[in-house]
Design an enzyme around this catalytic site. Structure first.
Site, PDB file in Angstrom:
ATOM      1  N   ARG A 148      58.803   8.663  98.976  1.00 27.31           N
ATOM      2  CA  ARG A 148      59.333   8.423  97.580  1.00 27.31           C
ATOM      3  C   ARG A 148      58.332   8.969  96.856  1.00 27.31           C
ATOM      4  O   ARG A 148      57.067   9.607  97.212  1.00 27.31           O
ATOM      5  CB  ARG A 148      59.795   7.170  97.084  1.00 27.31           C
ATOM      6  CG  ARG A 148      58.891   6.348  97.274  1.00 27.31           C
ATOM      7  CD  ARG A 148      59.244   4.752  96.578  1.00 27.31           C
ATOM      8  NE  ARG A 148      58.164   3.636  96.787  1.00 27.31           N
ATOM      9  CZ  ARG A 148      58.367   2.553  97.442  1.00 27.31           C
ATOM     10  NH1 ARG A 148      59.240   2.044  97.830  1.00 27.31           N
ATOM     11  NH2 ARG A 148      57.112   1.683  97.267  1.00 27.31           N
ATOM     12  N   HIS A 154      56.708   2.229 105.727  1.00 21.07           N
ATOM     13  CA  HIS A 154      55.654   1.411 105.066  1.00 21.07           C
ATOM     14  C   HIS A 154      54.949   0.419 106.114  1.00 21.07           C
ATOM     15  O   HIS A 154      55.481  -0.424 106.585  1.00 21.07           O
ATOM     16  CB  HIS A 154      56.401   0.358 104.182  1.00 21.07           C
ATOM     17  CG  HIS A 154      56.101   0.533 102.511  1.00 21.07           C
ATOM     18  ND1 HIS A 154      56.524   1.411 102.063  1.00 21.07           N
ATOM     19  CD2 HIS A 154      55.025   0.001 101.879  1.00 21.07           C
ATOM     20  CE1 HIS A 154      56.055   1.428 100.884  1.00 21.07           C
ATOM     21  NE2 HIS A 154      55.101   0.230 100.561  1.00 21.07           N
ATOM     22  N   ASP A 183      47.582  -2.157 100.739  1.00 16.00           N
ATOM     23  CA  ASP A 183      48.323  -1.869 102.056  1.00 16.00           C
ATOM     24  C   ASP A 183      47.306  -1.831 103.183  1.00 16.00           C
ATOM     25  O   ASP A 183      47.454  -2.003 104.402  1.00 16.00           O
ATOM     26  CB  ASP A 183      49.266  -0.756 101.678  1.00 16.00           C
ATOM     27  CG  ASP A 183      50.415  -0.843 100.802  1.00 16.00           C
ATOM     28  OD1 ASP A 183      49.727  -1.423  99.532  1.00 16.00           O
ATOM     29  OD2 ASP A 183      51.445  -0.536 100.757  1.00 16.00           O
ATOM     30  N   GLU A 225      59.495  -1.558 104.542  1.00 14.85           N
ATOM     31  CA  GLU A 225      58.724  -2.188 103.293  1.00 14.85           C
ATOM     32  C   GLU A 225      59.304  -3.629 103.103  1.00 14.85           C
ATOM     33  O   GLU A 225      58.479  -4.419 102.835  1.00 14.85           O
ATOM     34  CB  GLU A 225      58.739  -1.230 102.094  1.00 14.85           C
ATOM     35  CG  GLU A 225      58.308  -2.021 100.714  1.00 14.85           C
ATOM     36  CD  GLU A 225      58.383  -0.891  99.670  1.00 14.85           C
ATOM     37  OE1 GLU A 225      59.542  -0.181  99.756  1.00 14.85           O
ATOM     38  OE2 GLU A 225      57.637  -0.951  98.726  1.00 14.85           O
ATOM     39  N   TRP A 248      44.487  -6.447  96.739  1.00 16.14           N
ATOM     40  CA  TRP A 248      44.418  -5.043  96.731  1.00 16.14           C
ATOM     41  C   TRP A 248      42.861  -4.477  96.698  1.00 16.14           C
ATOM     42  O   TRP A 248      42.268  -3.718  97.526  1.00 16.14           O
ATOM     43  CB  TRP A 248      45.382  -4.494  95.541  1.00 16.14           C
ATOM     44  CG  TRP A 248      46.669  -4.377  95.958  1.00 16.14           C
ATOM     45  CD1 TRP A 248      47.260  -3.021  96.110  1.00 16.14           C
ATOM     46  CD2 TRP A 248      47.665  -5.248  96.250  1.00 16.14           C
ATOM     47  NE1 TRP A 248      48.686  -3.451  96.566  1.00 16.14           N
ATOM     48  CE2 TRP A 248      48.687  -4.764  96.592  1.00 16.14           C
ATOM     49  CE3 TRP A 248      47.572  -6.689  96.377  1.00 16.14           C
ATOM     50  CZ2 TRP A 248      49.924  -5.424  97.059  1.00 16.14           C
ATOM     51  CZ3 TRP A 248      48.524  -7.563  97.037  1.00 16.14           C
ATOM     52  CH2 TRP A 248      49.930  -6.750  97.292  1.00 16.14           C
ATOM     53  N   GLU A 286      55.540   7.977  95.491  1.00 11.55           N
ATOM     54  CA  GLU A 286      54.154   7.341  95.415  1.00 11.55           C
ATOM     55  C   GLU A 286      53.114   7.934  96.324  1.00 11.55           C
ATOM     56  O   GLU A 286      52.459   8.999  96.056  1.00 11.55           O
ATOM     57  CB  GLU A 286      54.599   5.980  95.655  1.00 11.55           C
ATOM     58  CG  GLU A 286      55.479   5.051  94.960  1.00 11.55           C
ATOM     59  CD  GLU A 286      55.175   3.749  94.691  1.00 11.55           C
ATOM     60  OE1 GLU A 286      53.802   3.269  94.769  1.00 11.55           O
ATOM     61  OE2 GLU A 286      56.065   2.922  94.663  1.00 11.55           O
ATOM     62  N   ASP A 313      50.961   4.213 101.263  1.00 14.83           N
ATOM     63  CA  ASP A 313      51.999   3.067 101.284  1.00 14.83           C
ATOM     64  C   ASP A 313      53.190   3.644 101.933  1.00 14.83           C
ATOM     65  O   ASP A 313      53.706   2.955 102.694  1.00 14.83           O
ATOM     66  CB  ASP A 313      52.235   2.607  99.949  1.00 14.83           C
ATOM     67  CG  ASP A 313      52.912   3.726  99.023  1.00 14.83           C
ATOM     68  OD1 ASP A 313      52.456   4.887  99.166  1.00 14.83           O
ATOM     69  OD2 ASP A 313      53.582   3.380  97.877  1.00 14.83           O
TER      70      ASP A 313
HETATM   71  C1  BGC Z   1      53.773   0.326  96.818  1.00 14.61           C
HETATM   72  C2  BGC Z   1      53.343  -0.761  97.767  1.00 14.61           C
HETATM   73  C3  BGC Z   1      52.241  -1.327  96.801  1.00 14.61           C
HETATM   74  C4  BGC Z   1      52.658  -1.967  95.622  1.00 14.61           C
HETATM   75  C5  BGC Z   1      51.891  -2.814  94.898  1.00 14.61           C
HETATM   76  C6  BGC Z   1      54.504  -0.219  95.597  1.00 14.61           C
HETATM   77  O1  BGC Z   1      54.967   0.499  94.967  1.00 14.61           O
HETATM   78  O2  BGC Z   1      54.555   0.999  97.699  1.00 14.61           O
HETATM   79  O3  BGC Z   1      53.031  -0.710  99.004  1.00 14.61           O
HETATM   80  O4  BGC Z   1      51.051  -1.909  97.412  1.00 14.61           O
HETATM   81  O5  BGC Z   1      53.477  -0.874  95.247  1.00 14.61           O
HETATM   82  O6  BGC Z   1      52.244  -3.750  94.485  1.00 14.61           O
END
Ligand code: BGC
Length: 720
Positions: free
Chosen positions: A335, A623, A344, A602, A397, A337, A331
């Site tokens: 950060r 993003h 995505d 994002e 997703w 994640e 994503d």
């Molecule tokens: C991510 C997104 C992801 C989403 C889910 C986020 O924290 O960065 O890109 O798809 O969570 O909703």
């Protein structure tokens, strides 16, 4: 031939924690070598050396997979590195396996497995394998973590005074690398030294990127360099790290005496700026280089137009992909994640396959997706997942399970791979069906139209009804399964039969008197683009009204945005699609360009017009999702479209849609057959087109009412 399973996994004393261990073995050669192959992998990431020379050029190996099912190993030809007496050393950092990643702790102690097969000219062979006879030492890397960064003490000389321990891990997971290697792809010199208003020393590389810093420094033993990373400066011009959330993203280096150069070994960062929290001596920009790191995908798609801002957007889309295609489609790279969020990838895969050759990249990730699929067919929110307790499957997703393999087949034409993925695709639709009532997907744990601008105050989710989105994707995915079944010769009748039933249920529940009950842009976009709505024309009119009511701007989030311009084109309003593409005021793609973006944000409102920032809890500036608009430019504005019945562009359509507000556009894509090009330009009241059709392919060219079939060659056409 795979021989790595002959070796044992070895690790250091678990009490060493996040210190990266270094393993060592000395061995001799007893004859003339014909070949020498090293097969190697790690729980964590490794760097191997033979006689002090680096083995291979790739970094962060073996990458990130669904480790309990698939642990990839690399194979290297190491013949040229060997002499009579040899020493192999391998450092292993925590990597994704042994770092705490989103939703889970470290999976265990970093470990190494390797086997070196030496074949002599006289046909003898020897196999050297990792086992308890290998020595292990604490290395100079005293802390390593994907999110937090790396700590290195340049004074440490590893002392190999203990033996490695054997570690039990399922060797059946070992699989030859099936993706792209991760490489250092480009070096960018520091551009600007900044003293911020709050007195920080900051260096700007001019580009938001993914990779790491290399710096040189001259000092005395015990001096330290401490570096923080950031994507942006805030409104006042100060270094801004809040959007990294829990990711410390730091480099800390302790010097030995003299001149030395350092770059991290086992981690990466998303950044444009660095702050020197401590640095001995004078700061000279020449001593700072950003190394861009990503999967070794090769560029295949190029877009240029007469609009400089649009060109900058195209460039940002490319950087967005480069920044997030580091072994898996992440994503974001900065950060805490950096996960393979399925939504995505679903949103962006079509653009991704046009920009770069992602054949191997997506194959690898999709195999992990297959491995991560829950028994009931549900697809985790991100892949690799490795969170057995978290069973959450979400619309748009989980649909990565159908959309990404289908787009892969269209781009690369690998039917065997589509066959391999078919059970996964079908499993996902069966999962949805089992959660539906009268063909409406009810309940579920959805992200809705994630980050849509019509979100109620305080919510990340746009206003479009979640079950509407889920049911629209039910229809879309069922259709893709039916199509895939047809392609591979499987029985898709159940999915074909589902389509009219879902359609009827959708129209009954969500459309009243020819109008969508849920009056959002995204609801209209899905109903039109997925072909579910029975009254496309009236819905199209309403979609245009909604855009105009918003001052010719969009309100869509992750779900609606990728198809917004397609839906407008499909109702005969490509002009409106151009209006949105070329829109510069907030919110729009070019708004971020005007704000100085060098990647895709994002949020549409990541940086607001007054310079303030969207909440730090979810504000990435790298993003790729909204970069999915490039697919519309290649496929509709320039008009290069694959033919679903002749994948990989064996036969394709060239149907450009010029617009005078954009004086010219050029799109080129490199396919397996060669380059396809479509260019148009307004000239003296005419539109002049140039096309390239590669050898072995046929293009159907459509300009206005005129349709022609063209074989390989270069062509020029003209229209009023
Ligand atoms: C991510 C997104 C992801 C989403 C889910 C986020 O924290 O960065 O890109 O798809 O969570 O909703």
């Amino acid at each position: 031939m795979s021989f790595i399973k002959e070796a044992k996994f070895i690790s250091a004393d678990p009490a060493w924690g996040s210190t990266a261990p270094k393993f060592k073995k000395n061995f001799s050669i007893s004859g003339r070598i014909k070949s020498a192959e090293l097969q190697i992998s790690a729980l964590g990431v490794f760097e191997a050396f033979i006689n002090g020379e680096r083995v291979g050029e790739d970094v962060l190996a073996p990458g990130w997979t669904e480790y309990y099912s698939r642990l990839l190993y690399r194979s290297y030809d190491v013949k040229s590195l060997l002499s009579t007496e040899n020493e192999i050393t391998v450092g292993v950092g925590c990597g994704w396996y042994a770092s705490a990643m989103m939703g889970r702790e470290s999976l265990g102690n970093p470990a190494l497995i390797a086997a070196l097969l030496i074949t002599y000219e006289d046909e003898r062979s020897e196999l050297l394998v990792t086992d308890e006879s290998w020595l292990v030492a604490k290395s100079e890397v005293t802390y390593t973590d994907i999110y937090n960064g790396e700590v290195c003490d340049g004074r440490i000389v590893p002392r190999f005074d203990s033996h490695a321990q054997a570690l039990d891990f399922n060797k059946n997971t070992l699989t030859a690398t099936d993706g792209e290697l991760i490489m250092e792809v480009e070096r960018i010199q520091a551009k600007r030294l900044i003293k911020t208003p709050s007195g920080e020393t900051v260096i700007d590389f001019g580009q938001n990127l993914t990779g790491y810093l290399e710096f040189s420094v001259n000092g005395k033993s015990g001096d330290t360099v401490e570096i923080s990373h950031a994507e942006i400066l805030d409104k006042d011009g100060n270094f801004y790290t809040e959007n990294y959330r829990g990711a410390r993203a730091k480099l800390i280096y302790t010097l030995r005496d003299g001149e030395q150069t350092y770059k991290p070994h086992y981690t990466f960062f998303g950044f444009r700026y660095i702050r020197l929290d401590s640095y001995p001596g004078v700061v000279n920009l020449e001593n700072f280089t950003a190394i861009v790191v990503h999967s070794d995908i090769k560029r295949t798609g190029f877009l240029t137009s007469s609009n400089a801002k649009l060109n900058k957007l195209f460039d940002n889309i490319i950087w967005g992909q480069r920044g997030n295609f580091l072994d898996i489609p992440t994503d974001c790279p900065q950060r805490n994640e950096r996960c393979g969020w399925t939504g995505d990838a679903q949103v962006f895969c079509r653009t991704a396959n046009l920009n770069f050759n992602c054949n191997r990249f997506f194959k690898k990730w999709l195999r992990d997706l297959a491995a991560a699929q829950f028994e009931d067919g549900g697809i985790p929110r991100f892949v690799p997942h490795t969170q057995p307790s978290c069973h959450m499957a979400s619309a748009a997703w989980g649909d990565a399970a159908t959309v990404v393999p289908y787009e892969h087949y269209m781009a690369y034409g690998d039917k065997d791979f589509l066959k391999e993925m078919f059970p996964v695709m079908r499993g996902w639709v069966d999962y949805i069906e089992s959660h539906s009532e009268n063909y409406i997907w009810v309940g579920g744990n959805h992200f809705g139209d994630w980050l849509g601008l019509d979100a109620p105050f305080g919510s990340y989710k746009g206003s479009t009804d979640e079950e509407l989105i889920a049911t629209a994707f039910f229809y879309h995915s069922a259709e893709l399964v039916a199509k895939a079944a047809h392609i591979i010769g499987a029985d898709g009748s159940h999915y074909e039969e589902l389509l009219p039933k879902i359609k009827a249920a959708f129209n009954k529940k969500y459309i009243e008197n020819g109008k969508m009950k849920c009056d959002t842009q995204t609801a209209h976009v899905l109903a039109i683009h997925f072909g579910i709505a029975e009254n496309k024309v009236s819905l199209g009119k309403r979609l245009v009204e909604l855009i105009e009511d918003a001052g010719d701007t969009l309100k869509t989030g992750f779900v609606g945005t990728p198809y917004l311009l397609d839906a407008l084109t499909e109702i005969g309003r490509a002009d409106k699609a151009y209006t949105l593409l070329l829109q510069e005021k907030f919110p729009s793609w070019l708004y971020s360009v005007n704000q100085g973006a060098t990647t895709i944000w994002e949020h549409w409102d990541g940086i607001r017009e007054d310079g303030s920032l969207w909440s730090s809890s979810m504000n990435s500036f790298n993003h790729y999702a909204y970069g999915s608009v490039a697919a519309w430019v290649y496929r509709t504005a320039a008009g290069i479209r694959y033919d679903e019945s002749a994948p990989a562009y064996k036969h394709f359509v060239l149907e450009p849609k010029p617009d005078p507000r954009l004086g010219s556009l050029s799109a080129r894509i490199m396919t397996v057959h060669g380059e396809i090009a479509s260019e148009w330009r307004y000239e003296d009241g005419y539109v002049r087109y140039n096309f390239t059709v590669p050898e072995g392919t046929v293009a159907t060219v459509k300009i206005g009412e005129k349709i022609e079939e063209l074989g390989a060659g270069k062509y020029t056409r003209c229209s009023k």
